[in-house]
Scaffold this active site. Structure first.
Site, PDB file in Angstrom:
ATOM      1  N   ASN A 191       9.812   4.661   2.486  1.00  0.00           N
ATOM      2  CA  ASN A 191       9.803   4.122   3.848  1.00  0.00           C
ATOM      3  C   ASN A 191      11.088   3.552   4.280  1.00  0.00           C
ATOM      4  O   ASN A 191      12.023   3.210   3.624  1.00  0.00           O
ATOM      5  CB  ASN A 191       8.620   3.003   3.806  1.00  0.00           C
ATOM      6  CG  ASN A 191       7.250   3.859   3.477  1.00  0.00           C
ATOM      7  OD1 ASN A 191       6.771   4.164   4.584  1.00  0.00           O
ATOM      8  ND2 ASN A 191       7.027   3.496   2.671  1.00  0.00           N
ATOM      9  N   LYS A 208      28.902 -21.423 -13.708  1.00  0.00           N
ATOM     10  CA  LYS A 208      27.554 -20.616 -13.516  1.00  0.00           C
ATOM     11  C   LYS A 208      26.605 -21.752 -12.921  1.00  0.00           C
ATOM     12  O   LYS A 208      25.512 -21.632 -12.271  1.00  0.00           O
ATOM     13  CB  LYS A 208      26.887 -19.926 -14.463  1.00  0.00           C
ATOM     14  CG  LYS A 208      27.839 -18.677 -14.936  1.00  0.00           C
ATOM     15  CD  LYS A 208      27.260 -17.571 -13.803  1.00  0.00           C
ATOM     16  CE  LYS A 208      27.641 -16.227 -14.343  1.00  0.00           C
ATOM     17  NZ  LYS A 208      26.998 -15.178 -13.319  1.00  0.00           N
ATOM     18  N   SER A 219      37.017 -20.200 -15.927  1.00  0.00           N
ATOM     19  CA  SER A 219      35.644 -20.128 -15.411  1.00  0.00           C
ATOM     20  C   SER A 219      34.578 -20.727 -16.644  1.00  0.00           C
ATOM     21  O   SER A 219      33.268 -20.962 -16.481  1.00  0.00           O
ATOM     22  CB  SER A 219      35.239 -18.833 -15.330  1.00  0.00           C
ATOM     23  OG  SER A 219      35.421 -17.957 -16.493  1.00  0.00           O
ATOM     24  N   ARG A 271       0.718  -1.264   0.128  1.00  0.00           N
ATOM     25  CA  ARG A 271       0.063   0.182   0.034  1.00  0.00           C
ATOM     26  C   ARG A 271       0.978   1.211  -0.219  1.00  0.00           C
ATOM     27  O   ARG A 271       0.967   1.864  -0.978  1.00  0.00           O
ATOM     28  CB  ARG A 271      -0.995   0.135   1.187  1.00  0.00           C
ATOM     29  CG  ARG A 271      -2.065   0.879   1.091  1.00  0.00           C
ATOM     30  CD  ARG A 271      -1.740   2.447   1.478  1.00  0.00           C
ATOM     31  NE  ARG A 271      -1.211   2.615   2.630  1.00  0.00           N
ATOM     32  CZ  ARG A 271      -0.855   3.850   3.253  1.00  0.00           C
ATOM     33  NH1 ARG A 271      -0.581   4.918   2.322  1.00  0.00           N
ATOM     34  NH2 ARG A 271      -0.349   3.948   4.409  1.00  0.00           N
ATOM     35  N   ASP A 272       1.374   1.576   1.123  1.00  0.00           N
ATOM     36  CA  ASP A 272       2.246   2.788   1.108  1.00  0.00           C
ATOM     37  C   ASP A 272       3.394   2.898   0.307  1.00  0.00           C
ATOM     38  O   ASP A 272       3.767   3.803  -0.177  1.00  0.00           O
ATOM     39  CB  ASP A 272       2.752   2.966   2.684  1.00  0.00           C
ATOM     40  CG  ASP A 272       3.161   4.545   2.994  1.00  0.00           C
ATOM     41  OD1 ASP A 272       2.654   5.593   2.470  1.00  0.00           O
ATOM     42  OD2 ASP A 272       3.931   4.607   3.793  1.00  0.00           O
ATOM     43  N   HIS A 281       5.831   4.682  12.217  1.00  0.00           N
ATOM     44  CA  HIS A 281       5.927   4.389  10.788  1.00  0.00           C
ATOM     45  C   HIS A 281       6.976   5.710  10.416  1.00  0.00           C
ATOM     46  O   HIS A 281       6.574   6.666  10.439  1.00  0.00           O
ATOM     47  CB  HIS A 281       4.695   4.799  10.185  1.00  0.00           C
ATOM     48  CG  HIS A 281       4.448   4.737   8.743  1.00  0.00           C
ATOM     49  ND1 HIS A 281       4.083   3.860   7.975  1.00  0.00           N
ATOM     50  CD2 HIS A 281       5.225   5.555   7.755  1.00  0.00           C
ATOM     51  CE1 HIS A 281       4.195   3.951   6.823  1.00  0.00           C
ATOM     52  NE2 HIS A 281       4.673   5.179   6.481  1.00  0.00           N
ATOM     53  N   HIS A 313       9.808   7.207   7.681  1.00  0.00           N
ATOM     54  CA  HIS A 313      10.365   7.234   6.521  1.00  0.00           C
ATOM     55  C   HIS A 313      11.904   7.483   6.536  1.00  0.00           C
ATOM     56  O   HIS A 313      12.458   8.096   7.630  1.00  0.00           O
ATOM     57  CB  HIS A 313       9.623   8.429   5.542  1.00  0.00           C
ATOM     58  CG  HIS A 313       8.361   8.037   5.158  1.00  0.00           C
ATOM     59  ND1 HIS A 313       7.910   8.028   3.838  1.00  0.00           N
ATOM     60  CD2 HIS A 313       7.294   7.612   5.785  1.00  0.00           C
ATOM     61  CE1 HIS A 313       6.622   7.494   3.727  1.00  0.00           C
ATOM     62  NE2 HIS A 313       6.164   7.350   4.791  1.00  0.00           N
TER      63      HIS A 313
END
Length: 624
Positions: free
Chosen positions: A251, A352, A603, A16-17, A209, A211
């Site tokens: 946030n 890899k 590699s 949401r936020d 809350h 930020h």
């Protein structure tokens, strides 16, 4: 100040936020996936949606659809819906939110701009929202915005905030949260605010809350926990901001808080690896790097020796250890003992594959609902994922740039990948892979992440176990997983081996970054050693390399081609350009290595026949 508690509850607010201020419109499906991922990380409380006017907050226009995709399946979790008025509360109840979060503002100008009401009006509205919540049998929480400062009115006196709190307590809320809407608070304010609040009521729960606008979010959260706060809001990746507050940035990042609390011995019940996975995924959804500090630097330690050994055991179910040979002709040529770690002897011809096996294993165990994966590569990462995904029965799409190695493309298809060609280089291919992930609902598999580093680090475990007396080891850099695995394995084993980073002269982004002490991007990466042809360094990899590498050696195209020829004549092994780069660096520093024992990572061997023909004929190929 109270004694530091043993645990703290964190409420995830990214859905949401976190998203409400983003310009990229996030699909309903991705919003649902973000909540699902949050629950998978261990959250009990997630602020999932906002029932705001869609004209003012268009990102939240699909709140009902998001809840419809979640509420039937998560009856044991707390799905919180934010409401700005009674109508929003009614929508939240109808959508089956299990908690309503109502917003009151502590400063007049912001209240008017944010909700077109006075502070008194918002306080009065609490009664209506509380009545709706009580009738539905769901708790109501209250977020008090601009509690520490307002972008328009400036300082907000704590006495004013406490007066509002006294009025709000009459509605008997489940909790009241103090929101640092513009990230201006400092720890002493937080401590004072919570002390005054707890003096007013010991029955209501208190929440904060924060930020991170001014880099005080984590410090404020620690102060809140030490002052006895019951809940902290946080947002995965640090995304967020308020559309009505100028310069209000993200946030405080959930993973940053969890890292700090883990190190402090404060339990959160959250899995930091899953949080980091979600942060990377969300970065792909939004098409940009996220503010999280942990996302850039990684956890410390990245993994344990026990983790690395467990990963090695997993890798061994698919392949045996690769050789680490001390070749006499190389010793005669360079005047020192040279141990070659032969990662060209894997099922995909490159190192890899180890990372792909570890990544797919955890994905299948922890998130079996994933329908498929998509990634970008110049070849070896793609073969790794295709090899591992086929073993797990998982579809995989690999995006490569136009002009990519024909034979690597063929190998990826042979391992079962769907191949897509797009863009002029790896970084443009990566952008398309992110788009495909969104279009198909697949998981985007980044080329650098913890599982990949831990997986490829198993070759370093083999090398250092067989040769713990290495004085120095040269490791080529593509995006950085290989060298980060080597650095971490060395440190976990307590060795003092120098790790030397090797970069192609025509793809110097990491060398420039290490020299500058920050990430430096380049406009091109025109090296025929395509596994090293990266323009944009990974910030997390850069941080690990900067900490753990002794130095960086840059090698030219001619030197790489010559090293490929040396491998062929002295060991009869094929090496692709990136695979030979470490030997090229050793050759450059050979005069200083007399009497020492050096390791080099071969590699990979995945070089096209035409390119190898050019090299063996004594010429240096030109990048496509």
């Amino acid at each position: 100040m109270t004694q530091t508690p043993r645990s703290v509850a964190i409420i995830e607010v990214a859905p949401r936020d976190g998203l409400q201020n983003e310009k990229v419109m996030v699909s309903t499906e991705d919003k649902i996936s973000l909540v699902e991922r949050s629950f998978a990380a261990g959250f009990r409380h997630v602020e999932a949606v906002s029932f705001a006017n869609p004209k003012r907050v268009p990102q939240m226009a699909d709140a009902e659809a998001v809840m419809a995709g979640l509420s039937p399946r998560y009856a044991d979790r707390n799905l919180i819906g934010l409401a700005l008025n009674a109508r929003g509360a009614e929508r939240a109840v109808a959508a089956k939110c299990s908690q309503i979060n109502y917003v009151v503002v502590a400063s007049e100008t912001f209240a008017n701009r944010n909700q077109n009401a006075s502070v008194a009006d918002l306080v009065d509205g609490t009664r209506d929202v509380a009545a709706i919540a009580r009738a539905a049998g769901v708790p109501m929480s209250i977020s008090l915005a601009t509690a520490f400062g307002c972008p328009f009115d400036g300082e907000v006196p704590v006495e004013r905030v406490m007066g509002i709190v006294e009025a709000l307590l009459k509605s008997d809320p489940f909790d009241i949260g103090f929101a640092d809407t513009i990230g201006c608070a400092v720890p002493p304010q937080v401590t004072d605010m919570l002390a005054r609040a707890r003096a007013l009521s010991t029955s209501v729960k208190w929440r904060c809350h924060f930020h991170d606008t001014r880099n005080t979010g984590v410090a404020n959260a620690i102060a809140a926990v030490e002052a006895g706060v019951d809940f902290l809001d946080a947002s995965t990746g640090g995304v967020g901001g308020c559309p009505f507050a100028p310069a209000a940035t993200g946030n405080v990042a959930t993973e940053d808080l969890v890292y700090v609390f883990n190190r402090m011995g404060i339990e959160t019940g959250l899995d930091i690896d899953t949080l980091l996975d979600t942060s990377r995924w969300l970065s792909g959804v939004l098409g940009k790097p996220l503010p999280s500090a942990l996302g850039r630097a990684g956890v410390f330690p990245a993994f344990t020796l026990e983790d690395l050994r467990a990963a090695h055991a997993l890798v061994q179910t698919a392949m045996p250890p690769t050789p680490a040979f001390a070749w006499p002709l190389l010793a005669a040529r360079f005047g020192c003992e040279v141990v070659v770690k032969h990662e060209n002897h894997t099922p995909t011809g490159a190192f890899k594959v180890r990372g792909g096996l570890v990544y797919i294993d955890r994905l299948r165990r922890e998130r079996p609902e994933v329908r498929g994966i998509v990634s970008a590569t110049r070849g070896n990462h793609g073969q790794s994922l295709a090899f591992a995904a086929r073993r797990a029965g998982l579809p995989v799409v690999i995006v490569v740039p136009h002009g990519n190695s024909v034979e690597k493309n063929a190998a990826m298809r042979a391992f079962g990948a769907e191949l897509v060609e797009h863009g002029r280089d790896f970084d443009e291919a990566r952008a398309r892979a992110v788009e495909i992930a969104g279009e198909r609902g697949y998981e985007f598999a980044a080329s650098f992440q913890r599982d990949l580093v831990m997986g490829v680090g198993t070759y370093a475990l083999e090398l250092f176990t067989a040769h713990p007396d290495l004085d120095v080891v040269y490791v080529p850099i593509g995006l950085g997983s290989g060298i980060c695995g080597v650095i971490t394995a060395r440190d976990l084993l307590g060795l003092t081996t120098e790790v030397v980073a090797v970069v192609a002269e025509n793809a110097p982004a990491y060398a420039l970054s290490l020299a500058a002490g920050r990430v430096v991007e380049t406009n091109d990466a025109a090296s025929f050693a395509d596994g090293m042809a990266v323009r944009i360094p990974n910030a997390e990899a850069f941080a690990m390399i900067a900490r753990g590498a002794a130095r960086c050696v840059t090698v030219g195209e001619d030197a790489i081609a010559e090293a490929m020829r040396i491998y062929w004549t002295d060991t009869h092994n094929a090496a692709e350009g990136a695979g030979a780069a470490a030997l090229a660096a050793l050759a450059r520093e050979a005069a200083g290595l007399k009497g020492r024992k050096a390791g080099v990572i071969l590699s990979g061997q995945n070089v096209d026949l035409a390119v190898m023909g050019e090299v063996l004929a004594g010429r240096t190929p030109v990048a496509a």
